[in-house]
Design an enzyme around this catalytic site. Structure first.
Site, PDB file in Angstrom:
ATOM      1  N   HIS A  95      -9.757  30.598  -6.453  1.00  0.00           N
ATOM      2  CA  HIS A  95     -10.714  29.812  -6.696  1.00  0.00           C
ATOM      3  C   HIS A  95     -11.645  30.821  -7.920  1.00  0.00           C
ATOM      4  O   HIS A  95     -11.278  32.071  -8.033  1.00  0.00           O
ATOM      5  CB  HIS A  95     -11.601  29.372  -5.633  1.00  0.00           C
ATOM      6  CG  HIS A  95     -11.909  30.592  -4.530  1.00  0.00           C
ATOM      7  ND1 HIS A  95     -12.799  31.517  -4.771  1.00  0.00           N
ATOM      8  CD2 HIS A  95     -11.344  30.780  -3.370  1.00  0.00           C
ATOM      9  CE1 HIS A  95     -12.807  32.334  -3.879  1.00  0.00           C
ATOM     10  NE2 HIS A  95     -11.788  32.012  -2.709  1.00  0.00           N
ATOM     11  N   HIS A 114      -9.154  43.749  -6.553  1.00  0.00           N
ATOM     12  CA  HIS A 114     -10.440  43.576  -5.860  1.00  0.00           C
ATOM     13  C   HIS A 114     -10.944  45.095  -5.690  1.00  0.00           C
ATOM     14  O   HIS A 114     -12.246  45.352  -6.104  1.00  0.00           O
ATOM     15  CB  HIS A 114     -10.433  42.874  -4.317  1.00  0.00           C
ATOM     16  CG  HIS A 114     -10.719  41.438  -4.167  1.00  0.00           C
ATOM     17  ND1 HIS A 114     -11.913  41.156  -4.956  1.00  0.00           N
ATOM     18  CD2 HIS A 114     -10.054  40.602  -3.842  1.00  0.00           C
ATOM     19  CE1 HIS A 114     -11.902  39.616  -4.838  1.00  0.00           C
ATOM     20  NE2 HIS A 114     -10.728  39.275  -3.983  1.00  0.00           N
ATOM     21  N   GLU A 143     -14.129  30.949   6.690  1.00  0.00           N
ATOM     22  CA  GLU A 143     -14.178  29.954   6.004  1.00  0.00           C
ATOM     23  C   GLU A 143     -13.966  28.516   6.863  1.00  0.00           C
ATOM     24  O   GLU A 143     -14.429  27.571   6.794  1.00  0.00           O
ATOM     25  CB  GLU A 143     -12.987  29.719   5.040  1.00  0.00           C
ATOM     26  CG  GLU A 143     -13.198  30.554   3.922  1.00  0.00           C
ATOM     27  CD  GLU A 143     -11.963  30.628   2.917  1.00  0.00           C
ATOM     28  OE1 GLU A 143     -11.494  29.539   3.075  1.00  0.00           O
ATOM     29  OE2 GLU A 143     -11.972  31.311   2.071  1.00  0.00           O
ATOM     30  N   GLY A 196     -14.638  38.751  -1.090  1.00  0.00           N
ATOM     31  CA  GLY A 196     -15.601  37.605  -0.480  1.00  0.00           C
ATOM     32  C   GLY A 196     -16.549  37.918   0.525  1.00  0.00           C
ATOM     33  O   GLY A 196     -17.787  37.668   0.443  1.00  0.00           O
ATOM     34  N   ASN A 214     -21.414  39.111   2.043  1.00  0.00           N
ATOM     35  CA  ASN A 214     -22.287  38.781   3.114  1.00  0.00           C
ATOM     36  C   ASN A 214     -23.228  39.991   3.220  1.00  0.00           C
ATOM     37  O   ASN A 214     -23.078  40.905   3.693  1.00  0.00           O
ATOM     38  CB  ASN A 214     -21.422  38.931   4.423  1.00  0.00           C
ATOM     39  CG  ASN A 214     -22.140  38.301   5.617  1.00  0.00           C
ATOM     40  OD1 ASN A 214     -23.345  38.789   6.067  1.00  0.00           O
ATOM     41  ND2 ASN A 214     -21.604  37.319   6.162  1.00  0.00           N
ATOM     42  N   ASP A 254     -13.582  36.168  -5.760  1.00  0.00           N
ATOM     43  CA  ASP A 254     -12.516  36.381  -6.604  1.00  0.00           C
ATOM     44  C   ASP A 254     -12.573  36.405  -8.159  1.00  0.00           C
ATOM     45  O   ASP A 254     -11.746  36.925  -8.829  1.00  0.00           O
ATOM     46  CB  ASP A 254     -11.541  35.037  -6.328  1.00  0.00           C
ATOM     47  CG  ASP A 254     -10.790  35.247  -5.156  1.00  0.00           C
ATOM     48  OD1 ASP A 254     -10.806  36.180  -4.509  1.00  0.00           O
ATOM     49  OD2 ASP A 254      -9.766  34.406  -4.931  1.00  0.00           O
ATOM     50  N   ALA A 293     -28.370  34.899  -9.428  1.00  0.00           N
ATOM     51  CA  ALA A 293     -29.434  35.201 -10.367  1.00  0.00           C
ATOM     52  C   ALA A 293     -30.269  36.470 -10.223  1.00  0.00           C
ATOM     53  O   ALA A 293     -30.769  36.604  -9.257  1.00  0.00           O
ATOM     54  CB  ALA A 293     -30.092  33.873 -10.186  1.00  0.00           C
TER      55      ALA A 293
END
Length: 543
Positions: free
Chosen positions: A11, A124, A178, A282, A286, A310, A390
């Site tokens: 993804h 990664h 997930e 991913g 956190n 990813d 952002a």
């Protein structure tokens, strides 16, 4: 040499360009296609390439596909082991094997023989270790899955990676999170941050039970046994109202994740003796867990890749091969690696759209005055951000001193009311207002405690647990935003401004001027700042 990095397999497809020892550009496909996350993480979507992002990276550098020396594809199909997990799963490997031909079709002139596979977790790791400010550091990667593992622990020494541990599938902290995300009625591989936010409303009363099924193994790895989440809280249909049971489950899973990560980094520290830790994958998005790793873990410094998911493997793959070819290109210059536009281009967009606008002599003062008057400002400046946060390039700004502005912004964005918004603060002022987390914190990847006396002054940015996910602003790197903060404090006495992403629910962040104008036209935002230009809603749509 010119290295093009490509992430496409799971993804968040993305592309990145490293050229002649420099990180030139990086962007996610979603910002061009306007499809959140670029695509869904399905086996039969692996053929979808970041065609627009890759083409833009080349244009940004004035290159054509023929100029690329090496393409890094951040997945190695030769490492896939075991039986496919589902009816379609073998397609993922088949598409990856054929990726060179697909890429040559998408980028005419590219030689498919130039495509090299970089293992997913190595990409990664490179996005963290090689992009970090340090040449030597420990590195930890945790995500849902790669080819056959879900985690990597290692160390960079002189730019070379030593892998010390890797956890084989099906055990995965990312996939576990997930699963809970989906169980709580959210979209998996997309809405995990909502579970993190929900966790602060709950009590981790199931923590002891989860310790029995989610645990480390003492060798740098871990186990995640099958869990029936219905035992703790009934599954929520998408969009259904959640209860305290669901918040308690989220809190319990979050707490157990933090504990396991702490055990993993302590093991890694014992093996490496490094003072510094770089994180990616991913799970590294956190921010609550990240702060606990820094606060309670053994490493003196922790750096997190801003595009830790990813999408960051596009940059990591390119950095890994650049290092292998003797052309190291780190550290990362910042997250503003996407598209940018000249003042003339922005003005032309406004003229074509026939949008009334002004060009204030002192833009920072004008924006600060709008914020001080409690108006919501859509802020579009410079090159767009690489990664999900952002960071003052594509932001919604507001006054932090009014508690109602949290709800107001969530209404503007059309999202759940338990979702927090973040404070933006000058780097030099951060320590007097926020504690526990690191300063500087330019990428909004840690939470900080709000110091006594400040929560009442800036209630819009304080989460229910008394923390805030801050972004520090450096006047050297973001001089215009720094001046907005200075001017805002002069008017309000508050050295903080609310910052959240410039988008609405289910849509990617705004990236180009058309996106900005569409968002401004469809959402109840008071002011749009497009480069040096200021647009007031009343002047466009009437009062």
């Amino acid at each position: 040499m010119k290295f093009l990095g490509i992430n496409a397999i799971f993804h968040d497809p993305a592309a990145a360009l490293v050229a002649d020892g420099r990180i030139v550009a990086a962007a996610e496909e979603e910002r061009f296609s306007r499809r959140k996350h670029g695509k869904r993480p399905l086996a039969f979507s692996a053929w979808e390439l970041p065609e627009q992002a890759a083409a833009w990276c080349l244009r940004e550098a004035g290159l054509s596909p023929e100029d690329i020396d090496v393409v890094a594809y951040s997945y190695d199909p030769s490492l896939v082991t075991g039986k496919p997990e589902g009816d379609w799963e073998d397609l993922r490997t088949r598409y990856a094997v054929r990726a060179p031909a697909f890429l040559a079709t998408a980028l005419p002139g590219l030689d498919p023989g130039q495509v090299s596979y970089v293992p997913h977790h190595v990409a990664h790791a490179a996005s963290a270790g090689l992009a970090s400010p340090w040449r030597d550091c420990a590195v930890l990667v945790c995500d849902g899955r790669g080819e056959s593992v879900s985690h990597l622990a290692g160390a960079y020494r002189g730019g070379e990676l030593e892998v010390l541990a890797a956890q084989e599938l099906p055990h995965s902290l990312g996939l576990m999170y997930e699963d809970v995300t989906e169980h709580l009625g959210f979209l998996r591989s997309s809405d995990e941050y909502k579970v993190m936010a929900m966790a602060s409303y709950g009590d981790p009363r199931h923590l002891e039970a989860l310790r029995e099924v989610i645990y480390t193994t003492g060798d740098g790895g871990f186990r995640v046994e099958p869990v029936d989440w219905n035992v703790y809280a009934k599954a929520l249909p998408k969009g259904a109202a959640w209860t305290s049971d669901h918040a308690d489950l989220a809190a319990s899973v979050q707490a157990r994740l933090e504990e396991v990560l702490l055990e993993l980094v302590r093991w890694l520290y014992e093996r490496t003796g490094a003072r510094r830790l770089a994180l990616a994958g991913g799970v590294a998005l956190n921010c609550v867990a990240n702060t606990r790793l820094l606060d309670e873990g053994p490493f003196a410094e922790v750096w997190v890749q801003p595009a830790a998911g990813d999408s960051g493997t596009a940059l990591g793959g390119a950095l890994h091969l650049a290092q292998a070819y003797g052309e190291p290109a780190g550290p990362m210059p910042g997250a503003a690696l996407g598209r940018g536009f000249t003042d003339e281009e922005l003005g032309a967009w406004l003229d074509v759209a026939r949008v009334p606008h002004t060009r204030p002599a002192d833009l920072a003062a004008a924006v600060a005055a709008e914020l001080a008057a409690d108006r919501i400002v859509a802020w579009f400046q410079g090159r767009s951000e690489y990664g999900p946060r952002a960071l003052g390039q594509r932001s919604l700004l507001a006054h932090p001193g009014h508690a109602r502005n949290t709800e107001r912004l969530n209404d503007v964005k059309g999202r759940e009311q338990f979702r927090p918004v973040a404070p933006m603060v000058l780097e030099s002022r951060a320590a007097e207002i926020f504690g526990r987390g690191p300063v500087p914190s330019p990428y909004m990847l840690f939470v900080h405690d709000v110091r006594p006396g400040w929560a009442e002054r800036i209630p819009a940015v304080v989460h229910v647990d008394g923390t805030a996910r801050i972004q520090t602003i450096s006047p050297r790197e973001q001089p215009l935003m720094a001046r907005v903060l200075i001017e805002f404090e002069a008017r309000t006495g508050l050295p903080v401004v609310v910052n959240t992403s410039l988008n609405t629910a289910g849509r990617p962040m705004v990236d180009d001027p058309r996106d900005a104008l569409e968002c401004f036209g469809s959402a109840p935002v008071d002011v749009l700042v497009l480069g040096p230009y200021l647009v007031r809603r009343g002047e466009v749509f009437g009062s």
